[in-house]
Scaffold this motif. Structure first.
Motif, mmCIF file in Angstrom:
data_model
loop_
_atom_site.group_PDB
_atom_site.id
_atom_site.type_symbol
_atom_site.label_atom_id
_atom_site.label_comp_id
_atom_site.label_asym_id
_atom_site.label_seq_id
_atom_site.Cartn_x
_atom_site.Cartn_y
_atom_site.Cartn_z
ATOM 1 N N GLN A 80 0.817 -1.208 0.000
ATOM 2 C CA GLN A 80 0.000 0.000 0.000
ATOM 3 C C GLN A 80 0.854 1.262 0.000
ATOM 4 O O GLN A 80 0.430 2.308 -0.514
ATOM 5 C CB GLN A 80 -0.921 -0.008 1.222
ATOM 6 N N ARG A 81 2.058 1.175 0.567
ATOM 7 C CA ARG A 81 2.916 2.360 0.660
ATOM 8 C C ARG A 81 3.942 2.438 -0.463
ATOM 9 O O ARG A 81 4.546 3.493 -0.681
ATOM 10 C CB ARG A 81 3.644 2.363 2.006
ATOM 11 N N LEU A 82 4.156 1.349 -1.185
ATOM 12 C CA LEU A 82 5.218 1.313 -2.186
ATOM 13 C C LEU A 82 5.046 2.311 -3.329
ATOM 14 O O LEU A 82 6.037 2.866 -3.808
ATOM 15 C CB LEU A 82 5.362 -0.106 -2.755
ATOM 16 N N PRO A 83 3.826 2.569 -3.817
ATOM 17 C CA PRO A 83 3.716 3.522 -4.930
ATOM 18 C C PRO A 83 4.301 4.897 -4.609
ATOM 19 O O PRO A 83 4.794 5.588 -5.516
ATOM 20 C CB PRO A 83 2.205 3.601 -5.168
ATOM 21 N N ASN A 84 4.277 5.307 -3.355
ATOM 22 C CA ASN A 84 4.798 6.619 -2.970
ATOM 23 C C ASN A 84 6.216 6.569 -2.399
ATOM 24 O O ASN A 84 6.746 7.599 -1.964
ATOM 25 C CB ASN A 84 3.866 7.269 -1.936
ATOM 26 N N ALA A 85 6.817 5.377 -2.393
ATOM 27 C CA ALA A 85 8.165 5.238 -1.831
ATOM 28 C C ALA A 85 9.203 5.786 -2.804
ATOM 29 O O ALA A 85 9.046 5.679 -4.030
ATOM 30 C CB ALA A 85 8.458 3.767 -1.535
ATOM 31 N N PRO A 86 10.268 6.405 -2.291
ATOM 32 C CA PRO A 86 11.342 6.889 -3.182
ATOM 33 C C PRO A 86 12.082 5.722 -3.825
ATOM 34 O O PRO A 86 12.020 4.580 -3.348
ATOM 35 C CB PRO A 86 12.248 7.680 -2.236
ATOM 36 N N SER A 87 12.795 6.016 -4.903
ATOM 37 C CA SER A 87 13.497 4.978 -5.656
ATOM 38 C C SER A 87 15.008 5.105 -5.503
ATOM 39 O O SER A 87 15.548 6.219 -5.433
ATOM 40 C CB SER A 87 13.146 5.061 -7.147
ATOM 41 N N LEU A 88 15.666 3.971 -5.450
ATOM 42 C CA LEU A 88 17.129 3.923 -5.482
ATOM 43 C C LEU A 88 17.531 3.744 -6.947
ATOM 44 O O LEU A 88 17.158 2.758 -7.587
ATOM 45 C CB LEU A 88 17.652 2.763 -4.639
ATOM 46 N N THR A 89 18.268 4.698 -7.462
ATOM 47 C CA THR A 89 18.586 4.694 -8.888
ATOM 48 C C THR A 89 19.843 3.914 -9.233
ATOM 49 O O THR A 89 19.956 3.348 -10.329
ATOM 50 C CB THR A 89 18.745 6.129 -9.401
ATOM 51 N N SER A 90 20.805 3.857 -8.289
ATOM 52 C CA SER A 90 22.059 3.184 -8.614
ATOM 53 C C SER A 90 22.844 2.869 -7.356
ATOM 54 O O SER A 90 22.563 3.375 -6.266
ATOM 55 C CB SER A 90 22.917 4.045 -9.555
ATOM 56 N N LEU A 91 23.838 2.022 -7.537
ATOM 57 C CA LEU A 91 24.811 1.690 -6.491
ATOM 58 C C LEU A 91 26.189 1.990 -7.048
ATOM 59 O O LEU A 91 26.533 1.529 -8.148
ATOM 60 C CB LEU A 91 24.707 0.219 -6.102
ATOM 61 N N SER A 92 26.990 2.749 -6.305
ATOM 62 C CA SER A 92 28.331 3.108 -6.736
ATOM 63 C C SER A 92 29.366 2.316 -5.938
ATOM 64 O O SER A 92 29.333 2.308 -4.705
ATOM 65 C CB SER A 92 28.571 4.614 -6.533
ATOM 66 N N LEU A 93 30.262 1.647 -6.640
ATOM 67 C CA LEU A 93 31.351 0.896 -6.019
ATOM 68 C C LEU A 93 32.644 1.675 -6.199
ATOM 69 O O LEU A 93 32.999 2.054 -7.325
ATOM 70 C CB LEU A 93 31.503 -0.483 -6.669
ATOM 71 N N SER A 94 33.354 1.905 -5.109
ATOM 72 C CA SER A 94 34.600 2.657 -5.208
ATOM 73 C C SER A 94 35.619 2.147 -4.210
ATOM 74 O O SER A 94 35.267 1.626 -3.145
ATOM 75 C CB SER A 94 34.361 4.158 -4.989
ATOM 76 N N LEU A 95 36.879 2.311 -4.564
ATOM 77 C CA LEU A 95 37.983 1.937 -3.687
ATOM 78 C C LEU A 95 38.434 3.167 -2.896
ATOM 79 O O LEU A 95 38.530 4.263 -3.448
ATOM 80 C CB LEU A 95 39.145 1.376 -4.494
ATOM 81 N N ALA A 96 38.714 2.952 -1.621
ATOM 82 C CA ALA A 96 39.158 4.052 -0.767
ATOM 83 C C ALA A 96 40.523 4.563 -1.201
ATOM 84 O O ALA A 96 40.846 5.734 -1.031
ATOM 85 C CB ALA A 96 39.189 3.613 0.690
ATOM 86 N N THR A 97 41.325 3.679 -1.753
ATOM 87 C CA THR A 97 42.637 4.069 -2.261
ATOM 88 C C THR A 97 42.867 3.401 -3.605
ATOM 89 O O THR A 97 42.476 2.253 -3.806
ATOM 90 C CB THR A 97 43.761 3.680 -1.287
ATOM 91 N N THR A 98 43.466 4.130 -4.528
ATOM 92 C CA THR A 98 43.742 3.580 -5.860
ATOM 93 C C THR A 98 45.242 3.452 -6.109
ATOM 94 O O THR A 98 45.688 3.431 -7.238
ATOM 95 C CB THR A 98 43.114 4.458 -6.942
ATOM 96 N N ALA A 99 46.018 3.410 -5.038
ATOM 97 C CA ALA A 99 47.465 3.268 -5.177
ATOM 98 C C ALA A 99 47.792 1.898 -5.760
ATOM 99 O O ALA A 99 47.380 0.874 -5.236
ATOM 100 C CB ALA A 99 48.134 3.443 -3.823
ATOM 101 N N GLY A 100 48.509 1.885 -6.877
ATOM 102 C CA GLY A 100 48.873 0.632 -7.510
ATOM 103 C C GLY A 100 47.735 0.085 -8.360
ATOM 104 O O GLY A 100 46.626 0.610 -8.355
ATOM 105 N N PRO A 101 48.005 -0.982 -9.095
ATOM 106 C CA PRO A 101 46.976 -1.569 -9.959
ATOM 107 C C PRO A 101 45.855 -2.201 -9.145
ATOM 108 O O PRO A 101 46.082 -2.720 -8.048
ATOM 109 C CB PRO A 101 47.751 -2.635 -10.750
ATOM 110 N N VAL A 102 44.641 -2.142 -9.699
ATOM 111 C CA VAL A 102 43.495 -2.768 -9.047
ATOM 112 C C VAL A 102 43.566 -4.277 -9.265
ATOM 113 O O VAL A 102 43.640 -4.745 -10.401
ATOM 114 C CB VAL A 102 42.171 -2.213 -9.615
ATOM 115 N N GLN A 103 43.557 -5.038 -8.181
ATOM 116 C CA GLN A 103 43.649 -6.484 -8.284
ATOM 117 C C GLN A 103 42.266 -7.112 -8.345
ATOM 118 O O GLN A 103 41.273 -6.534 -7.904
ATOM 119 C CB GLN A 103 44.437 -7.044 -7.097
ATOM 120 N N SER A 104 42.218 -8.315 -8.910
ATOM 121 C CA SER A 104 40.951 -9.021 -9.042
ATOM 122 C C SER A 104 40.499 -9.563 -7.686
ATOM 123 O O SER A 104 41.280 -9.624 -6.727
ATOM 124 C CB SER A 104 41.099 -10.180 -10.035
ATOM 125 N N ILE A 105 39.236 -9.961 -7.626
ATOM 126 C CA ILE A 105 38.718 -10.592 -6.411
ATOM 127 C C ILE A 105 39.529 -11.840 -6.093
ATOM 128 O O ILE A 105 39.893 -12.090 -4.932
ATOM 129 C CB ILE A 105 37.231 -10.944 -6.580
#
Length: 280
Positions: A80-105
């Motif tokens: 009943q409340r969902l039609p008026n609920a705000p929307s999340l448009t995106s999720l941003s992924l970022s590294l706190a530090t970019t020193a050196g090459p980014v390694q894989s998981i």
């Protein structure tokens, strides 16, 4: 009477479908729905392929799982409340530090266990853009897993969370070694079953797959240079892991934040450990 009172206290507490529970968690009671055009973005140059793949899996599950709240009515009152609920448009992924090459998981997940960085911070506001910040791609992957656990579907197919805003700061595991052991020497499991097990481990942030691969009961590993070990030691010709199977499992696990530990199971079999090390 005392037991009933305790039950009422427990039942009245908010239900968080987060496993494991983050170290620092603040949540509200607002509804936020995922935008139909929701996307996950990267604030980094050249994200590694296994992170891109992890994001694709998350988006696919958010769109297809159709999980509903485990409460009476399956959260029908939220509709009943969902039609008026705000929307999340995106999720941003970022590294706190970019020193050196980014390694894989996988590179991050297979480091010396005391040097792995799994810490992350997650913010899901009342609509707009959510963020995950970490020191490594492994941390981003853990944060992505937590983000995925926050969402439900209502009966009309709207994907939403009912606990916004959500703030998790510097979440990290209590124990670096969070393992699961599978014995395929006594009970053979097909590769597809092992991968399904790794998927389940990844969803709850387990970090080590202890593969009890060979023992006196059977030797199901096809080792280059020692073909008769599997030919004569496996339960059958259909219950053997080829070298490509082993590498496939190791890669599959690493891309899901899991390191593979293959056990040495014969006390007097001196060739087993050095040969098996080529796969891990």
């Amino acid at each position: 009477m005392k037991g009933s009172f305790i039950f009422l206290i427990v039942a009245a507490r908010p239900i968080f479908a987060l496993w494991p529970i983050p170290r620092s968690l603040q949540a509200g009671d607002n509804l936020v729905k995922l935008s139909p055009d929701f996307q996950i973005q990267y604030a980094m140059p050249r994200p590694p392929q296994d992170l891109l793949d992890a994001v694709s899996r998350t988006i696919a599950r958010l769109r297809s799982d159709k999980l509903q709240r485990l409460v009476v009515g399956r959260g029908e009152s939220d509709s009943q409340r969902l039609p008026n609920a705000p929307s999340l448009t995106s999720l941003s992924l970022s590294l706190a530090t970019t020193a050196g090459p980014v390694q894989s998981i996988m590179q991050e997940a297979t480091k010396e266990i005391t040097t792995r960085s799994e810490e992350y911070s997650l913010s899901v506001p009342n609509g707009g853009v959510a963020t995950v910040v970490a020191n490594s791609t492994l941390g981003l992957f853990r944060g992505l897993t937590t983000f995925e656990q926050l969402w439900y579907d209502d009966s009309t197919g709207v994907t939403y969370t009912y606990q916004a805003p959500v703030t998790i700061v510097n979440d990290s595991p209590a124990y670096p070694y969070r393992g699961f052991m599978l014995d395929t020497a006594r009970n053979f499991f097909p590769v597809a079953d092992i991968k399904r097990t790794l998927d389940a481990m990844s969803m709850v942030k387990m970090s080590q797959f202890h593969w009890h691969a060979v023992d006196s009961q059977s030797f199901p590993l096809s080792i280059p240079g020692f073909p008769q070990l599997a030919q004569k030691g496996a339960y059958s010709a259909q219950e053997i892991y080829s070298d490509s199977d082993i590498q496939d499992i190791v890669n599959y696990a690493g891309a899901r934040g899991i390191d593979v530990l293959m056990a040495r199971c014969f006390k007097n079999f001196s060739v087993s450990l050095p040969v098996l090390k080529q796969f891990v």
